[in-house]
Design a protein around this motif. Structure first.
Motif, PDB file in Angstrom:
ATOM      1  N   ARG A 208      53.369  39.682  51.839  1.00 29.72           N
ATOM      2  CA  ARG A 208      52.107  40.038  51.188  1.00 29.72           C
ATOM      3  C   ARG A 208      52.225  41.340  50.387  1.00 29.72           C
ATOM      4  NH1 ARG A 208      47.211  39.739  55.226  1.00 29.72           N
ATOM      5  NH2 ARG A 208      46.106  39.823  53.225  1.00 29.72           N
TER       6      ARG A 208
ATOM      7  N   ARG B  85      52.249  33.734  47.682  1.00 30.94           N
ATOM      8  CA  ARG B  85      52.591  32.992  48.895  1.00 30.94           C
ATOM      9  C   ARG B  85      53.546  33.732  49.809  1.00 30.94           C
ATOM     10  NH1 ARG B  85      53.332  28.506  45.276  1.00 30.94           N
ATOM     11  NH2 ARG B  85      55.590  28.694  45.580  1.00 30.94           N
ATOM     12  N   HIS B  86      54.191  34.789  49.327  1.00 27.82           N
ATOM     13  CA  HIS B  86      55.240  35.402  50.132  1.00 27.82           C
ATOM     14  C   HIS B  86      54.653  36.008  51.402  1.00 27.82           C
ATOM     15  CE1 HIS B  86      58.687  37.857  51.320  1.00 27.82           C
ATOM     16  NE2 HIS B  86      59.380  36.956  50.643  1.00 27.82           N
TER      17      HIS B  86
END
Length: 321
Positions: free
Chosen positions: A62, A58-59
């Motif tokens: 990426r 989810r960060h």
């Protein structure tokens, strides 16, 4: 996993090794996303089972993620990542460390300014602002010890592996990362091999990270002491003068025998309670070293073949400084 090209202008791949890092790896990635230099972020997930994988996915930065099937430790994770690094420089960064925005730029500029440098370390500060490490010194008995003040001319013996920038091909040329160490002393062992191969090492005072020391491991635990004691001896057997390696192995074995007798007879000075004075742990360390002795001596020969400096010269210059 398919290979993706580094961002335009990136000369560094930052490798973050994580294991059950759900409560701190996001801060590390946020710090990397705030850097003022383009770079590639490569995260090695050591088979985390605490939701770390979902956080990485989810960060917004990426990061590229390599998920290992088992926990290979910090050293094993770094070794696994090296085959995937396509940039001329590679940085190691602990998952519980948060770099200041100018961290990577300061390291890159220092390395670019001196072709003799094989690695540039950072200044690691604890959450209270005190210095945990400003490079690593080599003690008279062959330990790697964090320096808490900048060394003369910013040239320490070695670097703290929690935040460092290295030349990728130089690292590969000296044998990469000792994956079997699992955790601890992979940085001091690498510094030894870099120096034997003719490279210099610096620490950059402007490359600062905040480090939650111990968030990913348990300093002082029996496992910490087992890895620490074992890997120091293996490092000396791989890199140090033969007389030094033999002396320190003999000292460790002799103290183990003395502690065994002292506990059996309940005589003599009291035995410290620290885990590294436990006879069972020390016997496990000796068994570990004995099981690896043949392969370690082969590695010693490989280190010698890649050396342009003698082990004795490096030892005399740096031990006890």
């Amino acid at each position: 996993m398919p290979t993706s090209a580094p961002p335009p202008g990136a000369v560094t791949t930052v490798v973050v090794v994580t294991w059950r890092g759900a409560d701190h790896v996001t801060d590390c990635l946020d710090g990397l996303a705030a850097q003022d230099r383009p770079h590639r972020t490569l995260v090695v997930d050591n088979a985390s089972d605490d939701g770390t994988a979902a956080l990485l996915a989810r960060h917004p930065s990426r990061p590229r993620v390599i998920r290992l099937r088992r926990n290979a430790g910090y050293a094993g994770g770094l070794a696994a990542a090296l085959a995937h690094v396509e940039t001329p420089l590679v940085a190691w960064l602990n998952d519980d460390a948060v770099p200041a925005p100018g961290w990577l730029g300061a390291l890159e500029d220092t390395l670019a300014g001196d072709a003799r440098l094989g690695a540039v370390g950072s200044v690691l500060r604890l959450p209270d602002g005190s210095v945990q490490s400003a490079g690593v010194r080599l003690t008279a008995d062959g330990h790697g010890a964090d320096a808490t003040a900048l060394p003369p001319e910013h040239r320490p013996f070695g670097f703290c592996g929690g935040a460092v920038l290295l030349r990728t091909e130089t690292l590969r040329r000296v044998g990469g990362v000792p994956a079997d160490f699992f955790c601890y002393y992979e940085d001091t062992d690498t510094a030894w091999r870099l120096r034997l191969a003719g490279s210099d090492i610096a620490v950059c005072p402007d490359a600062v990270v905040s480090h939650r020391h111990g968030a990913s491991s348990r300093p002082g635990s029996p496992l910490f002491h087992r890895w620490n004691e074992r890997n120091r001896l293996l490092m000396l057997l791989r890199c140090a003068p033969a007389a030094v390696a033999a002396r320190e192995l003999a000292r460790f074995a002799t103290l183990t025998a003395v502690l065994t007798l002292r506990r059996a007879r309940r005589a003599g000075p009291a035995v410290p309670e620290a885990a590294n004075f436990r006879v069972s742990l020390r016997c496990r360390v000796l068994a570990d070293v004995a099981a690896r002795l043949a392969s370690t001596l082969r590695q010693r020969a490989e280190v010698r073949r890649g050396s342009v400096r003698s082990r004795g010269d490096v030892w005399r210059r740096w031990a006890g400084q």
